[in-house]
Design a protein around this motif. Structure first.
Motif, short mmCIF file in Angstrom:
data_model
loop_
_atom_site.label_atom_id
_atom_site.label_comp_id
_atom_site.label_asym_id
_atom_site.label_seq_id
_atom_site.Cartn_x
_atom_site.Cartn_y
_atom_site.Cartn_z
N GLU A 148 0.79 -1.28 0.14
CA GLU A 148 -0.06 0.19 0.03
C GLU A 148 0.93 1.45 0.02
N ILE A 149 2.06 1.12 0.71
CA ILE A 149 2.76 2.39 0.78
C ILE A 149 3.38 2.54 -0.51
N THR A 150 4.10 1.67 -1.05
CA THR A 150 4.84 1.55 -2.48
C THR A 150 3.90 2.21 -3.45
N ARG A 151 2.69 1.88 -3.29
CA ARG A 151 1.62 2.42 -4.31
C ARG A 151 1.11 3.97 -4.14
N ARG A 152 1.70 4.40 -3.12
CA ARG A 152 1.09 5.95 -2.93
C ARG A 152 1.86 6.92 -3.44
N ARG A 153 1.53 8.11 -4.07
CA ARG A 153 2.00 9.38 -4.30
C ARG A 153 1.17 10.37 -3.69
N THR A 154 1.69 10.96 -2.95
CA THR A 154 0.87 12.07 -2.34
C THR A 154 1.85 13.50 -2.87
N PHE A 155 1.21 14.42 -3.39
CA PHE A 155 1.92 15.50 -3.75
C PHE A 155 0.77 16.67 -4.07
N ALA A 156 1.44 18.02 -4.32
CA ALA A 156 0.86 18.93 -4.45
C ALA A 156 1.29 19.60 -5.81
N VAL A 157 0.23 20.32 -6.49
CA VAL A 157 0.53 21.10 -7.74
C VAL A 157 0.72 22.62 -7.14
N ILE A 158 1.71 23.36 -7.32
CA ILE A 158 2.05 24.62 -7.11
C ILE A 158 2.32 25.23 -8.27
N ALA A 159 1.88 26.82 -8.34
CA ALA A 159 1.97 27.65 -9.38
C ALA A 159 2.03 29.18 -8.89
N HIS A 160 2.40 29.98 -9.56
CA HIS A 160 2.04 31.38 -9.58
C HIS A 160 0.78 31.41 -9.96
N PRO A 161 -0.40 32.38 -9.53
CA PRO A 161 -1.75 32.41 -9.99
C PRO A 161 -1.70 32.44 -11.44
N ASP A 162 -2.70 31.83 -11.94
CA ASP A 162 -2.97 31.97 -13.43
C ASP A 162 -2.18 31.07 -14.42
N ALA A 163 -1.08 30.42 -13.80
CA ALA A 163 -0.10 29.51 -14.55
C ALA A 163 -0.85 28.18 -15.23
N GLY A 164 -1.87 27.85 -14.72
CA GLY A 164 -2.52 26.89 -14.83
C GLY A 164 -2.80 25.74 -13.96
N LYS A 165 -2.56 25.77 -12.78
CA LYS A 165 -2.54 24.93 -11.91
C LYS A 165 -4.09 24.07 -11.78
N THR A 166 -5.07 24.73 -11.74
CA THR A 166 -6.38 24.34 -11.74
C THR A 166 -6.56 23.28 -12.89
N THR A 167 -6.08 23.99 -14.12
CA THR A 167 -6.40 23.24 -15.58
C THR A 167 -5.51 21.84 -15.36
N LEU A 168 -4.13 22.04 -14.99
CA LEU A 168 -3.59 20.77 -14.84
C LEU A 168 -4.03 19.74 -13.72
N THR A 169 -4.50 19.95 -12.70
CA THR A 169 -5.08 19.29 -11.73
C THR A 169 -6.37 18.49 -12.34
N GLU A 170 -7.19 19.17 -13.03
CA GLU A 170 -8.25 18.62 -13.53
C GLU A 170 -7.85 17.71 -14.61
N LYS A 171 -6.81 17.84 -15.57
CA LYS A 171 -6.58 16.99 -16.41
C LYS A 171 -5.77 15.84 -15.97
N LEU A 172 -5.20 15.74 -14.89
CA LEU A 172 -4.58 14.71 -14.16
C LEU A 172 -5.73 13.84 -13.85
N LEU A 173 -7.02 14.61 -13.17
CA LEU A 173 -7.99 13.81 -12.66
C LEU A 173 -8.74 13.04 -13.85
N LEU A 174 -8.87 13.73 -15.06
CA LEU A 174 -9.29 13.04 -16.08
C LEU A 174 -8.78 11.82 -16.38
N PHE A 175 -7.25 11.98 -16.56
CA PHE A 175 -6.53 10.75 -16.77
C PHE A 175 -6.97 9.52 -15.96
N GLY A 176 -6.84 10.01 -14.52
CA GLY A 176 -7.11 8.94 -13.62
C GLY A 176 -8.71 8.56 -13.52
#
Ligand code: G4P
Length: 528
Positions: free
Chosen positions: A6-34
């Protein structure tokens, strides 16, 4: 599955950016892939737009969204991925810093036209302090962007980290052709109809000298790519995974989040190289994720949106062992045993009660006002996790009670908001007045609004001129006493009774540091 699996398969991370660089958009696309969401637009941007600072409904709305998107979990290629959301507005930077204490790695999004911006630099400082592994995603290549080698140099210099491109763009803006994946040796072609879908057209190109490259992107761009790749291989060393894990080397990807381009490459590489839950330092020892006994700490507290319920959600990161519903755990600070009948986990849009959680997971605990940021839970051992700092605030005001009948409500409100980490409270040694220190000016409005709506108390702000607050300590008691006597008018204590020096100007701070060599001036403090 075993605990180790269970540990080996976990990845806990944050997407960080200056406002407007595209953090929300990228997060959403990652969720789409998942597969965690199925349509674009499901993750709302939680940024507070400029100019909305006095629009409290907006702030409330954003708070609602940010509870829902605080943690987004999904499965991808056998990995359990937890994305921790961070607030976009820079006045909430401290929330972001604290969230970074609960992640094992980060993805930094940079706008290809703007390059490294102020907030990115600040966030990177926190990553560097903690040696957090970072991957860089250079976004918006569909728009005219800076030259890739210039961007790589800028990232290296401004973020003070070695870089290694793992993908390379072919042109940008209107002539953007795609991205060449350097380690899989695959070419992803950019076509404008791939918006909102998860698949881009990719072509395997083992040999860049093959004429099929010219067929796909034209002779001019093919030549350019060959030259660029030759330069990359000549200038940069092979990707060093260990250096990445030590936080010394950042792999770089290029793409366009809104067009879903370059995102799969990023995600595939992320699940392969990003670390699983790391050992966590405590005051007494380092806790390994695969220890049998459960340990975890609270890194964020969120007030309930319903003003009739003072309840809050405390977000706990599991550091070791298996967390179980309805099992007794020691709340180390109070020494009390507590159990949780409805701990929640977060899967994209959904929140659900869970029976078990593993290291790397974030569990939402129902809190009636007992928890503070930094609180540790264990199976009995008296541990305290370190590295959850409170940063020296930069804006200060006296807080005064505006309604004498509501003194108790105000005191309680201030107390709880400080536990949530909204701001810091200092008491002046000179006159006993209460001073609130924050990282951003917006916080004062948020505090006033929340005191009124959640605690039925009202406050008034009065100006005070302070440049910076810093915690002081020294082994040289005589010098410390002397300092406190001389600087009596600038001394205060924090919530825990620790000495704080309130410097009027950068000059007076520099002078104090110069004249009192045995005194340590701290600009971050660990929470108690
Ligand atoms: P943030 O969370 O980092 O603040 O950024 P966010 O994702 O909200 O993106 C900021 C703006 O940049 C959005 O436009 C978004 O559509 C746009 N954007 C994101 N990725 C790309 C990209 O790869 N290429 C281009 N051209 N634009 C991109 P907006 O106009 O502010 O919002 P919206 O109306 O499009 O939602």
């Amino acid at each position: 599955m075993t605990l180790q699996e269970e540990i080996t398969r976990r990845r806990t991370f944050a997407v960080i950016a200056h406002p407007d660089a595209g953090k929300t958009t990228l997060t959403e696309k990652l969720l789409l892939f998942g597969g965690a969401i199925h349509v674009a637009g499901a993750v709302k941007s939680n940024k507070i737009k400029k100019g909305a600072t006095s629009d409290f409904m907006e702030i409330e709305r954003q708070r609602g969204i940010s509870v829902a998107t605080s943690v987004m979990g999904f499965e991808y290629k056998g990995c359990k991925i937890n994305i921790l959301d961070t607030p976009g507005h820079e006045d909430f930077a401290e929330d972001t810093y604290r969230t970074l204490t609960a992640v094992d790695s980060v993805i930094i999004v940079i706008d290809g036209a703007k390059g490294v911006e102020k907030q990115t630099r600040k966030l990177m400082e926190v990553c560097r302090m903690r040696s957090t592994p970072v991957i860089v995603f250079i976004n918006k290549l569909d728009r005219p962007s800076k030259e890739p080698f210039d961007l790589l140099d800028e990232v290296e210099k401004e973020l003070q980290i070695r870089v290694r491109p793992l993908a390379f763009p072919i042109s940008n803006g209107p002539t953007f052709k795609g991205v060449y994946n350097l380690y899989e040796k695959r070419l992803s072609l950019f076509t404008s109809d791939e918006k909102l879908t998860a698949s881009a057209s990719t072509v395997e190109i083992d040999d860049l000298s093959s004429s099929s490259l010219d067929e796909h992107i034209g002779a001019q761009f093919a030549k350019q790519l060959r030259d660029d790749v030759e330069l990359v291989e000549g200038v940069y060393d092979e990707f060093d995974h260990e250096a990445y894990l030590r936080g010394e080397l950042a792999p770089v990807f290029f793409g366009s989040a809104v067009n879903n381009f370059g995102v799969r490459e990023l995600l595939d590489c992320f699940v392969r190289i990003a670390p699983s839950p790391q050992p966590a330092p405590t005051e007494t020892r380092t806790v390994a994720a695969n220890e049998a006994k459960m340990t975890g700490f609270v890194f964020k507290i969120h007030a309930n949106m319903d003003p009739n319920h003072r309840d809050r959600i405390a977000f706990m990161k599991i550091c070791s062992g298996i967390f179980e519903r309805n099992k007794n755990y020691l709340h180390v600070r109070s020494g009390k045993q507590m159990k949780f009948s409805s701990p929640t986990a977060f899967m994209a849009e959904k929140k659900s009660v869970i029976d078990f959680a593993y290291p790397g997971d974030i569990v939402g605990l129902h809190d009636t006002g007992n928890f503070k940021i930094g609180d540790t839970f264990t199976e009995g051992e008296k541990l305290r996790f370190t590295g959850i700092p409170s940063f020296a605030p930069e804006q200060f005001r006296y807080i005064e009670n505006a309604d004498p009948m509501k003194f108790k409500q105000l005191a309680k409100g201030i107390d709880q908001l400080m536990d949530e980490g909204v701001a810091q409270l200092f008491t002046s040694s000179l006159n006993g007045r209460k001073i609130i220190g924050t990282v951003g000016a917006l916080q004062f409005e948020v505090i006033q609004y929340r005191l009124e709506h959640e605690y039925n108390a009202s406050c008034r702000w009065e100006p005070i001129s302070i440049y910076k607050a810093c915690w002081i300590e020294s082994d040289n008691k005589a010098q410390l006493d002397d300092f406190k006597r001389r600087k009596h008018t600038n001394m205060a204590v924090d919530k825990h009774g620790r000495d704080v020096f309130l410097a009027d100007t950068s000059y007076s701070l520099a002078l104090a540091q110069e004249n009192f060599k045995d005194i340590k001036f701290h600009f971050t403090s660990e929470f108690f």
